[in-house]
Design a protein around this motif. Structure first.
Motif, short mmCIF file in Angstrom:
data_model
loop_
_atom_site.label_atom_id
_atom_site.label_comp_id
_atom_site.label_asym_id
_atom_site.label_seq_id
_atom_site.Cartn_x
_atom_site.Cartn_y
_atom_site.Cartn_z
N LYS A 94 -86.32 31.15 52.10
CA LYS A 94 -85.71 32.37 52.64
C LYS A 94 -85.03 32.00 53.95
CE LYS A 94 -89.27 35.14 50.46
NZ LYS A 94 -90.56 35.83 50.63
N PRO A 95 -83.71 32.09 54.02
CA PRO A 95 -82.98 31.54 55.16
C PRO A 95 -83.44 32.03 56.53
CG PRO A 95 -81.46 32.04 53.39
CD PRO A 95 -82.80 32.57 52.97
N TYR A 96 -83.89 33.26 56.65
CA TYR A 96 -84.26 33.76 57.97
C TYR A 96 -85.49 33.05 58.55
CZ TYR A 96 -80.95 37.66 57.81
OH TYR A 96 -79.80 38.42 57.78
N LEU A 97 -86.25 32.37 57.71
CA LEU A 97 -87.48 31.75 58.19
C LEU A 97 -87.26 30.37 58.81
CD1 LEU A 97 -89.96 32.70 55.32
CD2 LEU A 97 -89.76 33.76 57.57
N PHE A 98 -86.11 29.74 58.53
CA PHE A 98 -85.85 28.39 59.03
C PHE A 98 -84.40 28.27 59.50
CE2 PHE A 98 -89.37 27.60 56.09
CZ PHE A 98 -90.15 26.70 56.79
N HIS A 99 -84.20 27.63 60.62
CA HIS A 99 -82.84 27.27 61.04
C HIS A 99 -82.29 26.27 60.01
CE1 HIS A 99 -79.54 25.53 63.35
NE2 HIS A 99 -79.62 26.59 64.16
N VAL A 111 -83.36 32.14 48.04
CA VAL A 111 -83.62 33.56 47.76
C VAL A 111 -83.46 34.32 49.07
CG1 VAL A 111 -85.14 33.17 45.78
CG2 VAL A 111 -86.12 33.18 48.06
N ASN A 112 -82.91 35.51 49.00
CA ASN A 112 -82.55 36.21 50.23
C ASN A 112 -83.52 37.31 50.62
OD1 ASN A 112 -79.96 35.27 51.64
ND2 ASN A 112 -79.49 35.07 49.47
N ALA A 113 -84.73 37.27 50.07
CA ALA A 113 -85.87 38.08 50.53
C ALA A 113 -85.82 39.52 50.04
CB ALA A 113 -85.99 38.06 52.05
N TRP A 114 -87.00 40.01 49.64
CA TRP A 114 -87.13 41.41 49.25
C TRP A 114 -88.36 42.06 49.90
CZ3 TRP A 114 -91.87 41.94 47.04
CH2 TRP A 114 -92.43 40.82 46.40
N ARG A 153 -77.91 40.29 54.45
CA ARG A 153 -78.77 39.14 54.16
C ARG A 153 -78.01 38.10 53.35
NH1 ARG A 153 -82.34 43.12 52.62
NH2 ARG A 153 -82.61 42.35 50.48
N TYR A 154 -77.20 38.55 52.41
CA TYR A 154 -76.43 37.60 51.61
C TYR A 154 -75.32 36.94 52.41
CZ TYR A 154 -78.90 38.10 47.26
OH TYR A 154 -79.88 38.03 46.30
N ALA A 155 -74.71 37.67 53.32
CA ALA A 155 -73.69 37.05 54.18
C ALA A 155 -74.32 35.97 55.05
CB ALA A 155 -73.02 38.11 55.05
N TYR A 156 -75.50 36.27 55.60
CA TYR A 156 -76.26 35.28 56.38
C TYR A 156 -76.60 34.08 55.49
CZ TYR A 156 -79.97 33.48 59.48
OH TYR A 156 -80.76 32.70 60.29
N GLY A 157 -77.10 34.36 54.28
CA GLY A 157 -77.49 33.29 53.37
C GLY A 157 -76.33 32.41 52.96
N LYS A 158 -75.15 33.00 52.82
CA LYS A 158 -73.98 32.21 52.42
C LYS A 158 -73.58 31.24 53.52
CE LYS A 158 -69.54 32.81 50.09
NZ LYS A 158 -68.59 33.80 49.54
N GLU A 159 -73.59 31.71 54.77
CA GLU A 159 -73.28 30.81 55.88
C GLU A 159 -74.37 29.74 56.01
OE1 GLU A 159 -72.45 30.86 60.73
OE2 GLU A 159 -72.73 32.76 59.65
N PRO A 202 -72.99 40.22 45.69
CA PRO A 202 -73.00 39.16 46.70
C PRO A 202 -73.75 37.90 46.24
CG PRO A 202 -73.49 41.27 47.72
CD PRO A 202 -73.51 41.49 46.23
N ALA A 203 -74.83 38.09 45.47
CA ALA A 203 -75.57 36.93 44.97
C ALA A 203 -74.72 36.12 44.00
CB ALA A 203 -76.85 37.39 44.28
N ARG A 204 -73.97 36.80 43.14
CA ARG A 204 -73.13 36.10 42.17
C ARG A 204 -72.02 35.31 42.87
NH1 ARG A 204 -72.59 40.51 37.16
NH2 ARG A 204 -74.67 41.42 37.44
N ASP A 205 -71.44 35.92 43.89
CA ASP A 205 -70.41 35.20 44.65
C ASP A 205 -71.01 33.97 45.34
OD1 ASP A 205 -68.39 36.94 43.93
OD2 ASP A 205 -68.58 38.17 45.74
N LEU A 206 -72.21 34.14 45.88
CA LEU A 206 -72.84 33.03 46.60
C LEU A 206 -73.13 31.86 45.66
CD1 LEU A 206 -75.69 33.40 49.22
CD2 LEU A 206 -75.67 31.54 47.59
N VAL A 207 -73.69 32.16 44.49
CA VAL A 207 -74.04 31.05 43.59
C VAL A 207 -72.79 30.38 43.04
CG1 VAL A 207 -74.25 32.44 41.46
CG2 VAL A 207 -75.57 30.33 41.71
N ALA A 208 -71.74 31.14 42.79
CA ALA A 208 -70.51 30.52 42.31
C ALA A 208 -69.92 29.57 43.35
CB ALA A 208 -69.49 31.61 41.94
#
Length: 357
Positions: free
Chosen positions: A90-95, A119-122, A140-146, A194-200
């Motif tokens: 989960k990206p928010y847990l680690f730099h 995974v972007n957390a639920w 969350r997905y925008a953060y995860g994509k970066e 957003p998840a589909r765009d990220l994985v693509a």
């Protein structure tokens, strides 16, 4: 149809049983010792992958035990020799710089058998109680994509300078880089737009939650048609398996687990209250009765050995390469599947392998 060979994985029991928590045939055990033994057994039986879900606190009931993912993945990398080790993140847990370094280290310990599952957390309390905060779904997905773009570049051995909305990284490179391939594999979960765009854009494999075949085929077609650089995207499916000699025996076992799962209603109510209602996985799971998580039995892998094997072949024809499986009781059912279903979908070579296991 997938041109890649069938692969089978098993979810590690990081927070106990997947179907029902009050099953006398599977007492609650999320310990390191059990997870270690389970993954070693899976490797010996011929499973190709294991997925270690990430939670810092138990997502069902916070006073229950919860295995830590990344330290466990490092230990398993040293203890195993063949099985792929997929650690959820989960990206928010680690730099991203720290996580990329950890991923490269585990990749090199495992000699090229490591993957991370974005995974972007639920589970809101996990982040809120830590003071991190729980952003809106699309944020969350925008953060995860970066975040994943940074991790992908650093784990590829690139020297990175990046200034974005969330991160400012200057002239950074990690050494040693991957000694066995370009970088560790990246799996991505989530089915929202957003998840589909990220994985693509950034994934190697898209993990789809268990659903009927027609729905899975439609999801694959949707994402496969999106613009993408590099190798074609591959696809995995989560599913709970109940396989027996006959369809009737499998359905009887299914009903047993459904009845046990009903006893977990108070725990499930807590989980619903803690879950972001915009998470597509949770919306999909409410459409039909099931046991197991991440779609569970909705994928239809309930039936005789021949029935289950036939359904797996149908999913493979639709594009699924990796089946990430759940069982209960886990150890005995995992062995049953290897002994009875592997030969039906892999042929004589698998029969010889499992008989020697």
């Amino acid at each position: 149809m997938s041109t890649n060979p069938l692969r089978f994985g098993v979810w590690a029991p990081v927070h106990g049983p997947r179907a029902a928590h009050q099953d006398p045939e599977e007492p609650y055990d999320a310990s390191w010792e059990r997870n270690k033994a389970l993954v070693l057994q899976a490797e010996a039986l011929g499973y190709d992958s294991t997925l270690i879900a990430q939670h810092t606190i138990n997502p069902h009931q916070e006073d229950l035990d919860q295995l830590e993912t990344w330290s466990s993945a490092a230990a398993l990398a040293a203890l195993t020799s063949r099985i792929e080790i997929i650690a959820a993140i989960k990206p928010y847990l680690f730099h991203p710089v720290v996580l990329a370094k950890m991923a490269l280290q585990i990749e090199n310990i495992s000699r090229g058998r490591f993957a991370l599952n974005l995974v972007n957390a639920w589970n809101k309390p996990e982040l809120e109680k830590a003071g991190i905060g729980f952003a809106e779904h699309d944020d969350r997905y925008a953060y995860g994509k970066e975040w994943i773009s940074i991790v992908a570049q650093l784990t590829s051995g690139e020297r990175l300078t990046h200034k974005g909305e969330n991160f400012d990284i200057r002239d950074y490179a990690l050494r040693p880089k991957d000694l066995y391939r370009a970088r560790p594999a990246i799996y991505v979960g989530g089915e929202s737009e957003p998840a589909r765009d990220l994985v693509a854009a950034h994934g190697d494999v898209w993990f789809i939650n268990g659903q009927p075949l027609a729905d899975v085929a439609a999801l694959i077609a949707n994402v496969a048609a999106r613009p993408r650089a590099g190798a074609p995207l591959r696809f995995g499916l989560s599913a709970f398996v109940i396989a027996r000699e006959t369809d009737a025996e499998a359905e009887q076992a299914h009903q047993r687990l459904l009845a046990l799962a009903a006893q977990d209603a108070p725990m499930k109510a807590i989980q619903r209250a803690n879950t972001d209602p915009k998470v597509v996985m949770m919306q999909t799971m409410q459409k039909s009765p099931r046991v197991g998580t991440n779609g569970g039995t909705v994928a239809g892998l309930v039936g005789s050995y021949d029935t289950v094997a036939a359904r797996i072949r149908e999913f493979h024809a639709a594009g699924i390469e990796l089946f990430m499986l759940q069982f209960q009781p886990l150890e005995s059912e995992m062995q049953r599947f290897a002994e009875q279903v592997f030969p039906r979908v892999r042929g004589k070579a698998a029969l010889l392998k499992t008989s020697r296991g």
